[in-house]
Design a protein around this motif. Sequence first.
Motif, PDB file in Angstrom:
ATOM      1  N   UNK A   1       0.833  -1.216   0.000  1.00  0.00           N
ATOM      2  CA  UNK A   1       0.000   0.000   0.000  1.00  0.00           C
ATOM      3  C   UNK A   1       0.858   1.252   0.000  1.00  0.00           C
ATOM      4  N   UNK A   2       1.912   1.206   0.829  1.00  0.00           N
ATOM      5  CA  UNK A   2       2.804   2.383   0.891  1.00  0.00           C
ATOM      6  C   UNK A   2       3.445   2.633  -0.462  1.00  0.00           C
ATOM      7  N   UNK A   3       3.923   1.549  -1.069  1.00  0.00           N
ATOM      8  CA  UNK A   3       4.602   1.699  -2.362  1.00  0.00           C
ATOM      9  C   UNK A   3       3.635   2.181  -3.435  1.00  0.00           C
ATOM     10  N   UNK A   4       2.399   1.656  -3.392  1.00  0.00           N
ATOM     11  CA  UNK A   4       1.386   2.080  -4.367  1.00  0.00           C
ATOM     12  C   UNK A   4       1.104   3.578  -4.224  1.00  0.00           C
ATOM     13  N   UNK A   5       1.058   4.043  -2.964  1.00  0.00           N
ATOM     14  CA  UNK A   5       0.824   5.474  -2.714  1.00  0.00           C
ATOM     15  C   UNK A   5       1.951   6.314  -3.324  1.00  0.00           C
ATOM     16  N   UNK A   6       3.178   5.822  -3.113  1.00  0.00           N
ATOM     17  CA  UNK A   6       4.333   6.562  -3.646  1.00  0.00           C
ATOM     18  C   UNK A   6       4.286   6.589  -5.176  1.00  0.00           C
ATOM     19  N   UNK A   7       3.927   5.447  -5.766  1.00  0.00           N
ATOM     20  CA  UNK A   7       3.845   5.379  -7.235  1.00  0.00           C
ATOM     21  C   UNK A   7       2.745   6.294  -7.762  1.00  0.00           C
ATOM     22  N   UNK A   8       1.597   6.293  -7.058  1.00  0.00           N
ATOM     23  CA  UNK A   8       0.489   7.170  -7.473  1.00  0.00           C
ATOM     24  C   UNK A   8       0.893   8.628  -7.425  1.00  0.00           C
ATOM     25  N   UNK A   9       1.617   8.928  -6.355  1.00  0.00           N
ATOM     26  CA  UNK A   9       2.102  10.287  -6.200  1.00  0.00           C
ATOM     27  C   UNK A   9       2.970  10.682  -7.396  1.00  0.00           C
ATOM     28  N   UNK A  10       3.837   9.757  -7.788  1.00  0.00           N
ATOM     29  CA  UNK A  10       4.698  10.017  -8.956  1.00  0.00           C
ATOM     30  C   UNK A  10       3.851  10.164 -10.224  1.00  0.00           C
ATOM     31  N   UNK A  11       2.832   9.292 -10.351  1.00  0.00           N
ATOM     32  CA  UNK A  11       1.968   9.368 -11.537  1.00  0.00           C
ATOM     33  C   UNK A  11       1.346  10.752 -11.634  1.00  0.00           C
TER      34      UNK A  11
ATOM     35  N   UNK B   1       2.415  13.505 -10.425  1.00  0.00           N
ATOM     36  CA  UNK B   1       3.403  14.554 -10.719  1.00  0.00           C
ATOM     37  C   UNK B   1       4.101  14.332 -12.066  1.00  0.00           C
ATOM     38  N   UNK B   2       3.628  13.307 -12.796  1.00  0.00           N
ATOM     39  CA  UNK B   2       4.225  12.951 -14.103  1.00  0.00           C
ATOM     40  C   UNK B   2       5.711  12.644 -13.991  1.00  0.00           C
ATOM     41  N   UNK B   3       6.105  12.037 -12.863  1.00  0.00           N
ATOM     42  CA  UNK B   3       7.527  11.703 -12.711  1.00  0.00           C
ATOM     43  C   UNK B   3       7.743  10.184 -12.638  1.00  0.00           C
ATOM     44  N   UNK B   4       6.699   9.436 -12.983  1.00  0.00           N
ATOM     45  CA  UNK B   4       6.845   7.974 -12.976  1.00  0.00           C
ATOM     46  C   UNK B   4       7.590   7.566 -14.242  1.00  0.00           C
ATOM     47  N   UNK B   5       8.679   6.821 -14.049  1.00  0.00           N
ATOM     48  CA  UNK B   5       9.490   6.463 -15.222  1.00  0.00           C
ATOM     49  C   UNK B   5       9.183   5.060 -15.695  1.00  0.00           C
ATOM     50  N   UNK B   6       9.366   4.859 -16.982  1.00  0.00           N
ATOM     51  CA  UNK B   6       9.144   3.526 -17.574  1.00  0.00           C
ATOM     52  C   UNK B   6      10.311   3.189 -18.473  1.00  0.00           C
ATOM     53  N   UNK B   7      10.673   1.910 -18.503  1.00  0.00           N
ATOM     54  CA  UNK B   7      11.735   1.495 -19.419  1.00  0.00           C
ATOM     55  C   UNK B   7      11.149   1.331 -20.806  1.00  0.00           C
ATOM     56  N   UNK B   8      11.842   1.813 -21.811  1.00  0.00           N
ATOM     57  CA  UNK B   8      11.339   1.584 -23.162  1.00  0.00           C
ATOM     58  C   UNK B   8      12.504   1.243 -24.109  1.00  0.00           C
ATOM     59  N   UNK B   9      12.190   0.394 -25.051  1.00  0.00           N
ATOM     60  CA  UNK B   9      13.191   0.035 -26.060  1.00  0.00           C
ATOM     61  C   UNK B   9      12.921   0.897 -27.274  1.00  0.00           C
ATOM     62  N   UNK B  10      13.922   1.649 -27.720  1.00  0.00           N
ATOM     63  CA  UNK B  10      13.669   2.431 -28.932  1.00  0.00           C
ATOM     64  C   UNK B  10      14.870   2.385 -29.865  1.00  0.00           C
ATOM     65  N   UNK B  11      14.611   2.707 -31.091  1.00  0.00           N
ATOM     66  CA  UNK B  11      15.671   2.698 -32.102  1.00  0.00           C
ATOM     67  C   UNK B  11      15.810   4.082 -32.711  1.00  0.00           C
ATOM     68  N   UNK B  12      15.767   5.087 -31.849  1.00  0.00           N
ATOM     69  CA  UNK B  12      15.819   6.453 -32.366  1.00  0.00           C
ATOM     70  C   UNK B  12      17.275   6.886 -32.598  1.00  0.00           C
ATOM     71  N   UNK B  13      17.443   8.034 -33.198  1.00  0.00           N
ATOM     72  CA  UNK B  13      18.796   8.583 -33.354  1.00  0.00           C
ATOM     73  C   UNK B  13      19.310   8.899 -31.953  1.00  0.00           C
ATOM     74  N   UNK B  14      20.578   8.533 -31.692  1.00  0.00           N
ATOM     75  CA  UNK B  14      21.112   8.609 -30.330  1.00  0.00           C
ATOM     76  C   UNK B  14      21.704   9.977 -30.020  1.00  0.00           C
ATOM     77  N   UNK B  15      20.959  10.777 -29.252  1.00  0.00           N
ATOM     78  CA  UNK B  15      21.507  12.046 -28.787  1.00  0.00           C
ATOM     79  C   UNK B  15      21.702  12.048 -27.280  1.00  0.00           C
ATOM     80  N   UNK B  16      21.526  10.896 -26.645  1.00  0.00           N
ATOM     81  CA  UNK B  16      21.510  10.961 -25.183  1.00  0.00           C
ATOM     82  C   UNK B  16      22.262   9.852 -24.461  1.00  0.00           C
TER      83      UNK B  16
END
Length: 204
Positions: A7-17, A19-34
């Motif tokens: 429950x505590x962790x879910x609250x923290x995750x919701x809070x991040x959601x 604030x739009x600060x919840x991060x997700x891993x993604x696989x991409x094949x874009x041009x590498x600038x980062x």
Amino acid sequence: MPDKLSEQLERILNNRRERHTLRKLKINNLVDFSSNDYLGLAHSKELNQTIQSHSLNGLGSTGSRLLSGHSQESVELEQFLAKFHKAPDALLFNSGFDANYGVFSCLPQPGDAIFYDELIHASVHAGMRASQSKIIKPFIHNNIDSLLVLINNYKNIHSGNIFIAVESLYSMDGCWSNLKEIVELVEKFENAFLIIDEVIPNSY
Ligand SMILES: Cc1ncc(COP(=O)(O)O)c(C=O)c1O
């Protein structure tokens, strides 16, 4: 029924959601600038072939270097790096994060001070948090006067070592350090040591 921790962790995750600060891993094949693959070596066919043509001593370290993971290859690479950088010695870490964590958590002793540029990378913060030093203060980005105030205040009361943490090129903000001025200042003080987090070889 979810347990209390979930429950505590879910609250923290919701809070991040929210604030739009919840991060997700993604696989991409874009041009590498980062990425950190500045020289494009990660996908170099030539390097890949060279590595494969050498008979490596196993496919993993098998353990920490203190126990079973030490090897002649590591020694030779460290010797090469030390020579390349005209340094007395070199020590390999698994990543930049590990290097900053290792250096800042080990070098400063109780009573020593760490002064860091306010834009320093998060990995230095992690190392400083684990350090035995309790005198850890930021100075204004690239501001020599701000750093000088910290040094003088410390020297009025303490006699320990001072570690100053900067980056050569601040990777999160893309701005250069005024390294020359900082070096000139640090060289004026005994027991003051500059630690530069250098992300690009020979970039300065
Ligand atoms: C200035 C700086 N220091 C340390 C690190 C951490 O390095 P690594 O990704 O190899 O753990 C980074 C990562 O980008 C960085 O930009």
